[in-house]
Motif scaffolding. Sequence first.
Motif, PDB file in Angstrom:
ATOM      1  N   GLN A  12       0.908  -1.245   0.081  1.00  0.00           N
ATOM      2  CA  GLN A  12      -0.068  -0.026  -0.039  1.00  0.00           C
ATOM      3  C   GLN A  12       0.794   1.259  -0.147  1.00  0.00           C
ATOM      4  N   GLU A  65      -8.476  -3.161   0.270  1.00  0.00           N
ATOM      5  CA  GLU A  65      -7.008  -2.274   0.634  1.00  0.00           C
ATOM      6  C   GLU A  65      -6.329  -1.488  -0.547  1.00  0.00           C
ATOM      7  N   ASP A  99      -7.976   1.864  -0.182  1.00  0.00           N
ATOM      8  CA  ASP A  99      -7.180   2.706   0.850  1.00  0.00           C
ATOM      9  C   ASP A  99      -6.104   3.440   0.409  1.00  0.00           C
TER      10      ASP A  99
END
Length: 660
Positions: free
Chosen positions: A201, A237, A240
């Motif tokens: 991420q 995810e 995000d």
Amino acid sequence: MRGVPQMFCYIFRQFSGLPPTTRVRQQGQARTKKKRCWATVKTRAQQLVMMLVHVLVNGRLWDWATAGTRRGTLVLVNNVIADVVWAGDGGETEGKAAAEELGKQWAERVKLHAAAGTLHTMIRGQGREKLVTQAHENVAKAEGVTDAEAQPQQAAQWKVVDLEGRTVLPGLQDAHLHVSILGERAERIDLAHCRSIAEVQQALREGVRRKPAGTWCIGYDWDHEKLAEGRPLTRQELDDVSTEHPVFAFRVCVHVGVGNTLALQKCGVPLERPASIMDILPPGITPSSAEAADDLVGYSEEDGLATGMLREHMCYHVEDMLRKTATFEQRRARIVRGLQQCLRVGLTAVQPNDAHAWDVYTALHAEGQLQVRVHLTIPYDELHTHADAPERPTATSDDMLRCERVKVFADGSLGANTAALSLPYRCKHHRATKGILNYTQPTLETMFSRATRSGFQLEVHAIGDDAAHKVVSAFAECGLGREHRPILTHCQVLRQDVVDAMAQLQVVANIQPSFVVTDAAWVMKRLPPALLTHAYVWRTLLMRGIPCAGGSDTPVETVNPFRGMYDAMYRNGGHEAVGDGGDGDGARVFKPEERLSFTEALHLYTRGAAYAGRCEDTRGWLAPGYAADLTIVEHDVSREPHRMRNMLPYQVWVAGTPRL
């Protein structure tokens, strides 16, 4: 010039400065060992004015006859090897003065026969003789050029190159790779170093910051086997990371990937599971069954919402969307970057699987910008459907560019659990699945017949044993054998009946030795024991007389052919300890009985790759009459093969010209 032997066609095109032309192989045309080169002369014969002789002295040359290196001297006439003088064979040329004399003799010979209107050179081969003839007067008459105009205006020149003890190998070739994607990596976000989803991420967030809202953010090379969570990413995810950019991250195998909500919307994938996955697939995606379609798009069994996971054809759809939005200049830059990387690691010829790329490669060739030889393989979907793909098999007269092969994907990858197996996977996340077979056998037979009727050679991606079985069976049903040279690419999981059929049909096994190192860490956990017997059996294939070629599948694995040869020999990273095996690090290897010798490993990336590309008569040897494609290294790797683990070349010659 029809019927002129190929060696002179190489020389003729190189020194005449004529524009590139193409030849097209018609359906059913016999391919014999004595290949012919067709060239159309569209300029004045008085351009035949210069030939360059290179004498490479004081080196160690690879000799297939002795399966080792020997001291010797190479004589190159433009882009062809004209002579090999072995030390101790009555032609000692170790000294600079002797080399100068040898260069002078060859230059005088060229000048004499060119001035007479005929280049008539006797070339000594390995147990054979090749006669190369070119009648200038025939060309001149065909073009309306007078005898006076046809006379060469300058003498040939020569140059001595002191190798200073270095080793010369036949030019290394990669029989399977993705040049465009390799060059594209510079524009994407590398996730290979990530060891947790949080790190993935963070890497993607840094990439998103550099892009305007609404533009794609693409990551690559994540591997759930290396993540602390031990599972793939999810849509949430990636949401995000950004809700203003379509974000998509390809797994290292490129057969699966995960997208955020915006990326799925761009692909036409609804967040809630539809009644039928078949109804939401883009045009052109036709799975072999409804069950296979269900595997292409991931939905949660708990709430029916999209997980973000896309597999196989849906992943290709993402790539296709991205490429179609790229400009010609962007596609050109990617391919140029990829080819530069190939050259830097010692490759003289590549056989890339690149989509929407023929127009770029033809432009680079027309501009004289191809630094390595390219044998492009087009996707089956481009057969007669895209303006940027040739209608028929095509090759340029200087043999720097070919497009004579079509690629079909029969299944997926082991790492993504999409390779089609005959038995279920053992891993905890996919215990019930046997992978994805993209096409039924009847459909494969239809595709193979269509490609063959069009004159194209077939290359088929098959990793699982069930896929390999159906592909080879389809080859047999279509009557494809030695003369057609069908290629089975990857060959990671086979069966005894598949190996037997490959030997009978002489199917070319296009293998990637570095897969052993990558896959050995988890293959024992993923494959059922019954399928391990014929997994990654490179030596077994060679011992059965099956033609084998070596490739990297880059960017999945390193493009460096030296590392490929090293991995074929040592197979490090597996589960059975066998000492250091000469590499000095005591590494464990997977299936040590399948390790190759240096000679066998070199064969994969030279003669084997040349055979797969239908050019074994002009590449893969340091012998008279073969193309002057050379990979030169500092050390004698035949005696110290462990050096190949992190090796780069000293120099690379393609078509008689030092390119690196």
